[in-house]
Structures are given as structure tokens and as C-alpha cells.
Design a protein around this motif. Structure first.
Motif, short mmCIF file in Angstrom:
data_model
loop_
_atom_site.label_atom_id
_atom_site.label_comp_id
_atom_site.label_asym_id
_atom_site.label_seq_id
_atom_site.Cartn_x
_atom_site.Cartn_y
_atom_site.Cartn_z
N SER A 174 0.82 -1.22 0.00
CA SER A 174 0.00 0.00 0.00
C SER A 174 0.85 1.27 0.00
O SER A 174 0.43 2.31 -0.50
CB SER A 174 -0.92 0.01 1.21
OG SER A 174 -0.17 0.10 2.42
N GLY A 175 2.03 1.20 0.61
CA GLY A 175 2.91 2.36 0.66
C GLY A 175 2.61 3.34 1.78
O GLY A 175 3.25 4.38 1.87
N PHE A 176 1.64 3.01 2.65
CA PHE A 176 1.33 3.91 3.76
C PHE A 176 1.24 3.14 5.07
O PHE A 176 1.16 1.91 5.08
CB PHE A 176 0.04 4.70 3.50
CG PHE A 176 -1.20 3.85 3.31
CD1 PHE A 176 -1.83 3.23 4.38
CD2 PHE A 176 -1.75 3.69 2.04
CE1 PHE A 176 -2.97 2.46 4.21
CE2 PHE A 176 -2.90 2.92 1.86
CZ PHE A 176 -3.51 2.30 2.95
N VAL A 177 1.23 3.90 6.17
CA VAL A 177 1.12 3.31 7.51
C VAL A 177 -0.35 3.13 7.86
O VAL A 177 -1.10 4.11 7.93
CB VAL A 177 1.81 4.20 8.56
CG1 VAL A 177 1.65 3.60 9.96
CG2 VAL A 177 3.29 4.40 8.23
N PRO A 178 -0.82 1.91 8.11
CA PRO A 178 -2.23 1.70 8.43
C PRO A 178 -2.58 2.16 9.85
O PRO A 178 -1.71 2.31 10.71
CB PRO A 178 -2.39 0.17 8.31
CG PRO A 178 -1.18 -0.30 7.57
CD PRO A 178 -0.09 0.65 7.92
N ASP A 179 -3.87 2.35 10.09
CA ASP A 179 -4.34 2.70 11.43
C ASP A 179 -4.32 1.46 12.32
O ASP A 179 -4.05 0.34 11.86
CB ASP A 179 -5.72 3.34 11.38
CG ASP A 179 -6.81 2.41 10.86
OD1 ASP A 179 -6.50 1.24 10.51
OD2 ASP A 179 -7.97 2.84 10.78
N ILE A 180 -4.62 1.65 13.60
CA ILE A 180 -4.52 0.55 14.56
C ILE A 180 -5.47 -0.60 14.23
O ILE A 180 -5.05 -1.77 14.25
CB ILE A 180 -4.74 1.06 16.00
CG1 ILE A 180 -3.55 1.92 16.44
CG2 ILE A 180 -4.93 -0.10 16.98
CD1 ILE A 180 -3.67 2.51 17.83
N PRO A 181 -6.76 -0.36 13.92
CA PRO A 181 -7.63 -1.49 13.57
C PRO A 181 -7.09 -2.31 12.39
O PRO A 181 -7.18 -3.54 12.40
CB PRO A 181 -8.96 -0.82 13.23
CG PRO A 181 -8.96 0.45 14.02
CD PRO A 181 -7.53 0.91 13.99
N SER A 182 -6.52 -1.63 11.39
CA SER A 182 -5.96 -2.36 10.25
C SER A 182 -4.75 -3.18 10.68
O SER A 182 -4.57 -4.33 10.25
CB SER A 182 -5.57 -1.39 9.14
OG SER A 182 -6.69 -0.67 8.66
#
Length: 416
Positions: A174-182
Motif C-alpha cells: 500500500s505504501g502507507f502506515v495503516p491505522d490501529i484497527p488495520s
């Protein structure tokens, strides 16, 4: 009314309900039907109803599929039904995961820190890691239990920015930092793929939507599931080990078990420290433990080529930051500083990003060069815990047999 189309079943739903609806596709009993339906729709029409697809989005979709294919590395013909379901979950999560909101500080937090260090008048030698975003705990979301996830996000921001091989495999490309639930979903998938089976039992193999504390073990498990070579090292007084299990009379060893000392203090099923396993020990850290930790961190950051340096004794290492765990909290070590004192001894400061500090306040103190030392610098005298644990990242991406070996966590235990 703001409507959106589910990318898997093409049902038109309220935009506010899209994430919840998409997450429902993770239910084991529905995953096969969802994938079959999605495949049928894909064959029946080049674009879903009520949704105009432009060239840019088609390009993005094609790129994401390429990333997913490189990440999965699984031939469906050779998969068992359970593996097919898991492969489907990975595809869905790679598409629906949410990007974490990170306050923008313009120049970048690490650049601001480097500027402040250059303005110091004392003669010091400082080694910093490169780019790292700071992720703060949110009072309305994860304050009091989310520090472990925030440190994972900080490590992820570095890997995604500065290590292309990690960027290609982390979080489905994805190239990005996911949120905590992800991230919780990704950890569950790691467990389902066989990573840290013993540790997953402490959470009943489920952590999504929960407020359980996590530690170095879960950090290493998550990164290892993508092939990232995450390792664990423990620092512990030999006296404590002798009291707890009768082991002693040696300096270091490779621990054959998954858990390091800190895991004994993390109550994983409940946020109640009284539920944790306890060991009788002197609450004051032994100087030998402090020094062993400092020596190891200095060696870690200095044991490679440096990207650049300045005239102020500041070196920028290519090493990733360190996940730093002790009883009650975890933080991220982004560098270390040494200063020779008048008596000839060397004073060390760890340079730390704490998820408990607001990002904007930290950035403001760095921009104004006022008060940032209290937020970032931690001298040896502040290391008062008897046990410490680090998670560090070795370069490169594992595959094949090495990937299988990464499923079984081991820690290097340094006993002094």
C-alpha cells in the motif's frame, strides 16, 4: 447523501458505513461467497454500476494488484481451502485498510531534531536513524493501551520511506502506515499463517477491536509475517533470572523460547497488571543492565555505513529505529548521543520518540529549540527498570525456508 460502492460486492452504501461494511467481508463463513461474487461481477462488467472509473484510478488499481500479487506469492492451485480463504482475506485487507492520520510538521521531525542537536555547544557524538514519523496516542482512541501499536507505526514509517524492499511487501504494497484497527487485522492474519502460534493463544487468536496491551513479541510477529527480519533482544540482571528459574553464571545465551522477560509483565487477556505473572526482584535497575543496554544500542546504530554527517559530530545511520519495551510502557529509540565528561567517563543519552507526547507539542519545542531535551533525551540514570527488551530490524526480506523459520520467535537474552 454521500454514497460509496463496496469494492468487493458492489453494493452501494453510505460512505460512513463503508469501512464497517467492508470489514464484514472478513467473516469466515462469508469469505468464499464474497470472493465468488466479486469474481462473477469482475467477469460480467469492466466497471461496477453507479461508479465511474477514470484512467488514473484504473492505473492505481492495476498497480495495487501488482503489489498484491508480489506479496501473496501463493499459487491457488496448490492451496488448501483454508489457505484460499486466507489469501482472500489478505487481498481484501490490502484494499480496505485505512491510512493512519499523522500530524504534518513540515520539515520533518527528525530533521528538526538534527537541527537542534547541531545548535548544542557541548562537544558530543550523535548517531541518528533517518526518517521517522511520530505517531501519538489519541485520548479518544488508544490512550493508555495503544503505545505498542504507535511504535509499530513509527518503525513502519521509516521502513516505508527508506527501504524500498520493505515498502514492496509491507501491508500489501500500500505504501502507507495503516491505522490501529488495520494493524490488528494484519496481526491476526500473521497468527493464522502460523507466526508465533504460542503467543497468539494469549489473545485467543483475535485482537481486532480489542484494547489489549501488546509488546515486542507482537511487533516482531507482525513484521516477520511480511518477510521483514525482526529480531528480539532481552536485557536482564542475572540475579533476577536466578531468583525466577535458577539459571545463572553466564553472560548471554540464545533463548529457545518465544517470550522474553517483559512478556511476563504484559497481561494480554485483560488490561489489569495484577493479572500478569510476577517475579520477585529489586525494583532498582542494576548498573550492569543499564550499561549493557547502552552499549548494545550504540553498537547497533554505529555498525554500518553512514548516509551523511555534519561538522557537529552528528552521523545519520541507515539502521531502522528500535522498539523499546519495559514494564508499563514502550517507546521508539531513534538515536544515541555520547559526551566525554571532565573525569574522563562517557555520558550517554538515548534519543527517544514517545507516543505519549503530542506530536504538535514536540514539533513546536524542536522548532523553537526550547524544552525538547526533556521530551527526547533519556540519560542512563533514567533507566530504572530491571528488565528491558528491544525489537530491531535486520536488512533484507526473507523468503522460502527462511520465511518458515521466522514463524518461530526466539530472543537473544543478555544477562549481566
Amino acid at each position: 447523501m454521500d454514497l460509496s460502492t463496496c469494492p468487493f460486492c458492489n453494493l452501494t452504501v453510505l460512505t460512513l458505513e463503508l469501512e464497517r461494511h467492508a470489514n464484514s467481508h472478513f467473516d469466515d463463513e462469508d469469505i468464499s461467497k464474497d470472493l465468488e461474487l466479486a469474481q462473477e461481477i469482475a467477469l460480467a462488467s469492466s466497471s461496477p454500476p453507479y461508479f465511474q472509473v477514470d484512467d488514473a484510478m484504473q492505473c492505481e488499481t492495476s498497480s495495487r494488484k501488482n503489489h498484491e500479487n508480489s506479496f501473496l506469492k501463493c499459487d491457488a492451485k496448490n492451496c488448501t481451502p483454508g489457505e484460499e480463504d486466507l489469501t482472500g482475506k489478505i487481498r481484501i485487507l490490502a484494499s480496505v485498510q485505512i491510512k493512519e492520520n499523522c500530524p504534518q510538521v513540515g520539515q520533518g521531525l527528525m530533521d528538526l531534531l538534527k537541527n537542534c542537536l547541531e545548535l548544542e555547544t557541548e562537544k558530543t557524538t550523535t548517531i541518528l536513524c533517518g526518517f521517522v514519523d511520530h505517531f501519538q496516542s489519541s485520548p479518544s482512541e488508544d490512550f493508555g493501551w495503544g503505545c505498542g501499536w504507535r511504535n509499530i507505526q513509527m518503525l513502519s514509517s521509516h521502513l516505508l520511506k527508506q527501504h524500498q524492499e520493505a515498502r514492496e511487501v509491507l501491508y500489501g504494497g500500500s505504501g502507507f502506515v495503516p491505522d490501529i484497527p488495520s494493524l490488528q487485522r494484519w496481526l491476526e492474519i500473521a497468527w493464522q499463517r502460523g507466526f508465533d502460534k504460542q503467543g497468539s493463544e494469549d489473545f485467543d487468536q483475535a485482537i481486532y477491536g480489542k484494547r489489549n496491551w501488546i509488546g515486542t513479541t507482537e511487533c516482531a510477529t507482525l513484521f516477520r509475517s511480511f518477510g521483514v527480519r525482526a529480531r528480539i533482544v532481552d536485557f536482564i540482571s542475572r540475579e533476577i533470572v536466578s531468583r525466577s528459574n535458577g539459571v545463572g553464571n553466564y553472560v548471554s545465551k540464545i533463548s529457545p523460547q518465544v517470550y522474553g522477560p517483559m512478556d511476563k509483565y504484559l497481561s494480554k487477556k485483560k488490561n489489569d497488571i495484577s493479572e500478569a505473572v510476577s517475579i520477585s526482584y529489586d525494583v532498582k535497575a542494576k548498573p550492569r543492565v543499564q550499561q549493557a543496554l547502552i552499549d548494545w544500542v550504540w553498537s547497533y546504530f554505529s555498525d554500518n555505513k553512514f548516509k551523511n554527517s555534519s561538522n557537529h559530530g552528528i552521523l545519520v545511520s541507515q539502521k531502522a529505529p528500535l522498539y523499546f519495551q519495559h514494564d508499563g510502557h514502550s517507546r521508539t529509540i531513534v538515536g544515541i548521543q555520547s559526551r566525554c565528561q571532565r573525569n574522563g567517563s562517557i555520558h550517554y543519552n538515548l534519543l527517544i520518540l514517545d507516543p505519549g507526547h503530542p506530536t504538535e507539542s514536540m514539533a513546536k519545542s524542536l522548532k523553537e529549540n526550547a524544552g525538547w531535551q526533556k521530551l527526547v533525551k533519556r540519560g542512563v540514570h533514567t533507566l530504572k527498570k530491571p528488565l528491558y527488551q528491544l525489537c530491531f530490524i535486520d536488512p533484507g526480506i526473507a523468503s522460502g525456508e527462511e520465511m518458515e523459520r521466522l514463524k518461530n520467535l526466539q530472543s537473544v537474552r543478555v544477562e549481566v
